[in-house]
Design an enzyme around this catalytic site. Structure first.
Site, mmCIF file in Angstrom:
data_model
loop_
_atom_site.group_PDB
_atom_site.id
_atom_site.type_symbol
_atom_site.label_atom_id
_atom_site.label_comp_id
_atom_site.label_asym_id
_atom_site.label_seq_id
_atom_site.Cartn_x
_atom_site.Cartn_y
_atom_site.Cartn_z
ATOM 1 N N ASP A 93 47.631 43.212 48.732
ATOM 2 C CA ASP A 93 46.899 41.907 49.469
ATOM 3 C C ASP A 93 47.331 41.881 50.901
ATOM 4 O O ASP A 93 48.123 42.972 51.483
ATOM 5 C CB ASP A 93 47.088 40.776 48.922
ATOM 6 N N GLY A 95 48.899 39.706 52.781
ATOM 7 C CA GLY A 95 50.202 38.903 53.167
ATOM 8 C C GLY A 95 49.458 37.607 53.720
ATOM 9 O O GLY A 95 50.297 36.472 53.913
ATOM 10 N N PHE A 97 47.395 35.146 52.533
ATOM 11 C CA PHE A 97 47.651 33.967 51.482
ATOM 12 C C PHE A 97 48.973 33.359 51.584
ATOM 13 O O PHE A 97 49.361 32.380 51.594
ATOM 14 C CB PHE A 97 46.832 34.333 50.240
ATOM 15 N N GLN A 189 35.975 34.202 54.629
ATOM 16 C CA GLN A 189 36.519 32.771 54.769
ATOM 17 C C GLN A 189 35.604 31.735 55.093
ATOM 18 O O GLN A 189 34.188 32.103 55.066
ATOM 19 C CB GLN A 189 37.767 32.921 55.676
ATOM 20 N N ASP A 266 42.019 39.043 40.384
ATOM 21 C CA ASP A 266 43.623 39.292 40.254
ATOM 22 C C ASP A 266 44.022 37.660 39.983
ATOM 23 O O ASP A 266 43.322 36.724 40.620
ATOM 24 C CB ASP A 266 44.101 39.708 41.517
ATOM 25 N N CYS A 304 44.407 40.219 17.216
ATOM 26 C CA CYS A 304 44.903 40.852 18.351
ATOM 27 C C CYS A 304 45.533 42.052 17.945
ATOM 28 O O CYS A 304 46.439 42.269 16.979
ATOM 29 C CB CYS A 304 45.814 40.039 19.301
ATOM 30 N N CYS A 306 47.521 43.861 20.130
ATOM 31 C CA CYS A 306 48.745 44.041 20.934
ATOM 32 C C CYS A 306 49.813 44.407 20.166
ATOM 33 O O CYS A 306 50.140 44.067 19.217
ATOM 34 C CB CYS A 306 48.972 43.138 22.038
ATOM 35 N N CYS A 309 51.662 41.123 18.989
ATOM 36 C CA CYS A 309 50.804 40.732 17.551
ATOM 37 C C CYS A 309 51.215 41.675 16.351
ATOM 38 O O CYS A 309 51.080 41.112 15.156
ATOM 39 C CB CYS A 309 49.386 40.395 17.963
ATOM 40 N N HIS A 335 51.229 40.251 25.330
ATOM 41 C CA HIS A 335 50.041 39.603 24.726
ATOM 42 C C HIS A 335 48.963 39.135 25.773
ATOM 43 O O HIS A 335 47.797 39.270 25.474
ATOM 44 C CB HIS A 335 50.442 38.720 23.714
#
Lengths: 374, 374
Positions: A93, A95, A97, A189, A266, A304, A306, A309, A335
């Site tokens: 990113d 910076g 934000f 923006q 994200d 699940c 994963c 799990c 998870h």
């Protein structure tokens, strides 16, 4: 391998598209969720675990890495990929934000942002050029321009002035960005004013970025307002470029925005919630510290696949949480990331099959989306 | 498969032996290091990572698990192995040492120990019989009797009274211990008085335990005193039973005590030091936060084959430490456990080859052992 975006399929009755982004560190399919690794680490998990969760892209924070350990140090050590042992794509990113969230510690000018480090109070100037330079040193696959994130609420005049600064900064960033390896995205923006969002989008499109982000959302506005603005802004962006909605969001937000034509997401939600013991499943959420799980021998989600799990009971995960054992946040993170990746898999599959409109929030969260617009 | 101990080889010029312990959850070779998983988790790492580090046995704490999540809950969920997803051998301590460390919160009597929970102040009575019952519920492979750990320094009279209580408690524990699956070890006490250590050993041997622990060491006494006492106590213990030195210690301590005939060790040192950024190597220790590692592209130890050394630089590990990233303690723990397991591998190999006397502290730590007795 230079940056490339191809559209592979379009959904029948929504604006969603299935795409493929190619970067110097490999390709991935969109819509995509990028896992947040703020300080060059997705908290508590290794790159191998990310891959096992089907994570394909990691987001790192320019502001944090600039301050510590510094972009020059990372460059000297061979770049961010080698530094953090993640050889797949990385987006950094700008910076913008984070500087925005510093509130009292920053001062904006035409030149850039003067801010004080949250670590030691030292003063730094981030300009559009400097932010490009930092991300070039980090060697990320996708870099973002410096923007000003408009607070909510803001007056029209404030939002207009800010939007115009963001465009001028975007122009300066583009002018100093070199090479074809690292992509550079502009950030739309304009606060919550649709005409400013459209103006911002048009000005940025003229500058011809590799992709376009929608910034300044999830700052307190109603979901319906966000929805309308994203829909109208996306319509002003070129079909052939990826669209990235920054910092959003819940599974419900994501499903809604994919349907509006967003390709990239994200959010700290899967990882941060995991550390707080908030677990996602397709049958509803689990707050693992609740006493009802104390003796529960079942996994978080019986469907699940994963690692967590496959091997651990809710009772054990609750014990780890209550006992403040470090393994807890880690197993929970695995998870939740796996869940988010599963949701994106369902979304992509529905697009390929042209039936995304029938995929509802209840299907992915087990809970109705009370906030969803009609 | 009932508990069994076999001696496979003896060192030529020390009292060290290579042995094999068989338990219901598999066999392992001694001298062995048991990794500490106090609350049913070796902090920050998974069972798969322990196996990758060559860890074969985990130690869990009876006192902690009794209070939280409780032994009855663990029993209802199928026992400790299933609860924590560790299918290899587990040793549970008796809680004696932890109760000892509670200081003001406990009261000893002939009956047992009345103590207050460190979690919520609730009062509990641990008796020798109760401690056997708790460990039976946990289903560990090796259980320990309740003992009283003598503080240091202590008068002869105090140490004598305490040693005699420990023997009477051991007799009561043995009387209620059932079955041949779970082994039960006695614990030799007697403070720093060699005649009391010998008396304790003789009394316990008469009770015929599956193994014998040496308790109450590393409580502040000089290394030389510890050494002499262990040497003389070990001589009073039967050859054909394993000897376990509780809570010890540094690599130097371990090498010294293996040479005196000790077979089993546990210590928080590799894991706790890892979390504090103290890393072991055969070329000396690394304090990872030191500025000298800020730009160091090398692994912790170029000769180490652990996951951490294969993929991460000292600079990255320092960054994780300074930035308080949760991945840091984890990567450090993997390295330190791997190092400890490597040391034990070197020790066992030297015993097989009959040359343990030539293995020196410098060979395993890169540093001379200034505390070692002449």
């Amino acid at each position: 391998m230079p940056f490339r975006f191809e559209i592979l399929a379009r959904d029948a009755r929504t604006r969603a598209r299935l795409g493929r982004i190619t970067t110097p560190h490999g390709a991935f399919t969109t819509p995509v969720f990028m896992s947040v690794g703020t300080q060059a680490s997705v908290k508590s998990v290794t790159p191998e675990e990310l891959l096992a969760c089907q994570v394909e892209v990691v987001l790192a924070n320019t502001y944090h890495l600039y301050l510590r350990p510094t972009h020059t140090l990372i460059q000297d050590l061979g770049g961010l990929h080698r530094f953090m042992h993640w050889e797949r794509p990385i987006l950094t990113d700008s910076g913008g934000f984070l500087v925005y969230s510093l509130a009292g510690l920053r001062k904006l000018s035409e030149e850039g942002v003067l801010f004080q480090s949250h670590l030691n109070g030292s003063r730094h100037m981030l300009t559009p050029e400097k932010v490009v330079e930092i991300q070039a040193a980090l060697g990320s696959d996708i870099a973002m321009v410096l923007d000003e994130c408009v607070p909510y609420p803001a007056t029209y005049d404030y939002a207009l002035t800010s939007q115009e600064v963001t465009t001028r900064w975007a122009r300066r960033a583009k002018a100093v960005h070199h090479g074809t390896e690292q992509a550079l995205f502009g950030i739309v923006q304009g606060g919550m004013y649709v005409e400013l969002r459209e103006k911002s989008a048009q000005e940025l499109v003229e500058l011809d970025f590799d992709g376009y982000a929608l910034g300044g959302f999830s700052v307190g506005e109603a979901k319906r307002l966000m929805n309308d603005l994203i829909e109208q802004t996306a319509a002003c962006l070129p079909e052939e470029k990826p669209r990235y909605l920054m910092g959003v969001g819940t599974p419900a937000d994501i499903l809604r925005c994919v349907k509006l034509g967003v390709d990239m997401f994200d959010c700290v939600m899967p990882t941060r919630n995991a550390r707080n013991g908030y677990l996602f499943t397709r049958q509803g959420k689990l707050i693992i510290k609740n006493a009802r799980y104390a003796q529960d021998p079942r996994p978080i989600d019986a469907h699940c696949s994963c690692y967590t799990c496959q091997h651990y009971s809710r009772a054990y995960l609750r014990h780890l949480f209550v006992a403040e054992e470090m393994l807890g946040p880690r197993l929970n993170t695995i998870h939740n990331l796996h869940y988010y990746m599963d949701v994106f898999h369902m979304i992509r599959e529905a697009i390929v099959e042209g039936r995304l409109d029938t995929l509802q929030v209840e299907d992915i969260t087990g809970e109705p989306n009370v906030e969803a617009p009609a």
